[in-house]
Design a protein around this motif. Structure first.
Motif, mmCIF file in Angstrom:
data_model
loop_
_atom_site.group_PDB
_atom_site.id
_atom_site.type_symbol
_atom_site.label_atom_id
_atom_site.label_comp_id
_atom_site.label_asym_id
_atom_site.label_seq_id
_atom_site.Cartn_x
_atom_site.Cartn_y
_atom_site.Cartn_z
ATOM 1 N N SER A 4 0.843 -1.179 0.000
ATOM 2 C CA SER A 4 0.000 0.000 0.000
ATOM 3 C C SER A 4 0.889 1.245 0.000
ATOM 4 N N ARG A 5 0.393 2.362 -0.541
ATOM 5 C CA ARG A 5 1.163 3.609 -0.479
ATOM 6 C C ARG A 5 1.215 4.136 0.947
ATOM 7 N N GLU A 6 0.123 3.952 1.698
ATOM 8 C CA GLU A 6 0.117 4.358 3.096
ATOM 9 C C GLU A 6 0.477 3.150 3.944
ATOM 10 N N SER A 36 -4.059 15.028 -3.094
ATOM 11 C CA SER A 36 -4.199 13.894 -2.171
ATOM 12 C C SER A 36 -2.966 13.792 -1.282
ATOM 13 N N GLU A 37 -3.072 12.963 -0.262
ATOM 14 C CA GLU A 37 -1.953 12.760 0.667
ATOM 15 C C GLU A 37 -0.862 11.927 -0.007
ATOM 16 N N PRO A 38 0.381 12.101 0.417
ATOM 17 C CA PRO A 38 0.816 13.018 1.457
ATOM 18 C C PRO A 38 0.858 14.460 0.949
ATOM 19 N N MET A 39 0.759 15.404 1.847
ATOM 20 C CA MET A 39 0.867 16.833 1.570
ATOM 21 C C MET A 39 -0.313 17.396 0.772
ATOM 22 N N ALA A 40 -1.510 16.867 0.947
ATOM 23 C CA ALA A 40 -2.680 17.383 0.231
ATOM 24 C C ALA A 40 -2.820 18.884 0.471
ATOM 25 N N GLY A 41 -3.044 19.632 -0.609
ATOM 26 C CA GLY A 41 -3.199 21.077 -0.526
ATOM 27 C C GLY A 41 -1.906 21.853 -0.634
ATOM 28 N N GLY A 42 -0.771 21.176 -0.506
ATOM 29 C CA GLY A 42 0.520 21.854 -0.601
ATOM 30 C C GLY A 42 1.032 21.882 -2.034
ATOM 31 N N TRP A 43 1.916 22.818 -2.316
ATOM 32 C CA TRP A 43 2.538 22.915 -3.631
ATOM 33 C C TRP A 43 3.773 22.028 -3.687
ATOM 34 N N TYR A 94 4.451 6.941 4.975
ATOM 35 C CA TYR A 94 4.766 7.004 3.546
ATOM 36 C C TYR A 94 6.271 6.932 3.400
ATOM 37 N N HIS A 95 6.735 6.214 2.371
ATOM 38 C CA HIS A 95 8.166 6.183 2.065
ATOM 39 C C HIS A 95 8.334 6.031 0.560
ATOM 40 N N TYR A 96 8.830 7.106 -0.055
ATOM 41 C CA TYR A 96 9.107 7.119 -1.491
ATOM 42 C C TYR A 96 10.592 7.331 -1.711
ATOM 43 N N VAL A 97 11.155 6.678 -2.709
ATOM 44 C CA VAL A 97 12.492 6.970 -3.203
ATOM 45 C C VAL A 97 12.255 7.650 -4.549
ATOM 46 N N VAL A 98 12.569 8.960 -4.605
ATOM 47 C CA VAL A 98 12.205 9.777 -5.761
ATOM 48 C C VAL A 98 13.430 10.192 -6.560
ATOM 49 N N VAL A 99 13.340 10.000 -7.872
ATOM 50 C CA VAL A 99 14.350 10.484 -8.803
ATOM 51 C C VAL A 99 13.802 11.763 -9.418
#
Length: 154
Positions: A4-6, A36-43, A94-99
């Motif tokens: 799951s993402r969460e 949507s989450e994470p950070m819903a509403g944020g830029w 949440y845990h993402y490894v982002v490129v």
């Protein structure tokens, strides 16, 4: 094994698009307001999870198109980073490894879609951890690094 993402069982690979353009002598960066989450509403920078069988570049192009209506050309890897959010009990929520990839626009029309509730071009001088386009410190660092790389590519 599916996760799951969460509260995932393992980190989720993702991409972020650092899309820059020059307008009347100033540099702008493409931002989305998260729907949507994470950070819903944020830029934040456009991006999302890499799908099975998809390359990092393909995911970058797809996610940017889905969220902004713009087609981009990936140019160079800016940074690889872990994004980890913990809940009040300290568990990894949440845990993402982002490129993060430096990109340029090659087509399309700007409009918000899928996970983005809004989309905007922001003057990089207005992008900081405060103000109208308050971003995470990590996003600000990635944008600054992409600006330097963009100059080297000119």
């Amino acid at each position: 094994m599916e996760s799951s993402r969460e509260y995932p069982n393992f980190p989720i690979p993702g991409v972020g698009a650092v899309v820059l353009r020059e307008v009347e002598g100033r540099t702008e960066v493409l931002l989305i307001r998260r729907g949507s989450e994470p950070m819903a509403g944020g830029w934040s920078l456009p991006g999302g999870a890499i799908e099975l069988g998809e390359t990092v570049s393909e995911a970058c192009v797809r996610e940017t198109l889905e969220e902004t209506g713009l087609m981009v050309q990936p140019l160079a890897e800016v940074e690889i980073i872990d994004i980890i959010y913990r809940d009040a009990m300290g568990r990894v929520q949440y845990h993402y490894v982002v490129v993060d990839i430096l990109c340029r626009v090659v087509g399309g029309q700007l409009l918000s879609g899928t996970d983005a509730s809004d989309v905007a071009w922001a003057d990089v001088r207005q992008v900081s951890e405060l103000g109208d386009f308050a971003l995470t410190p990590r996003a600000c660092t990635v944008i600054r690094k992409a600006l330097i790389m963009n100059e080297d590519l000119k």
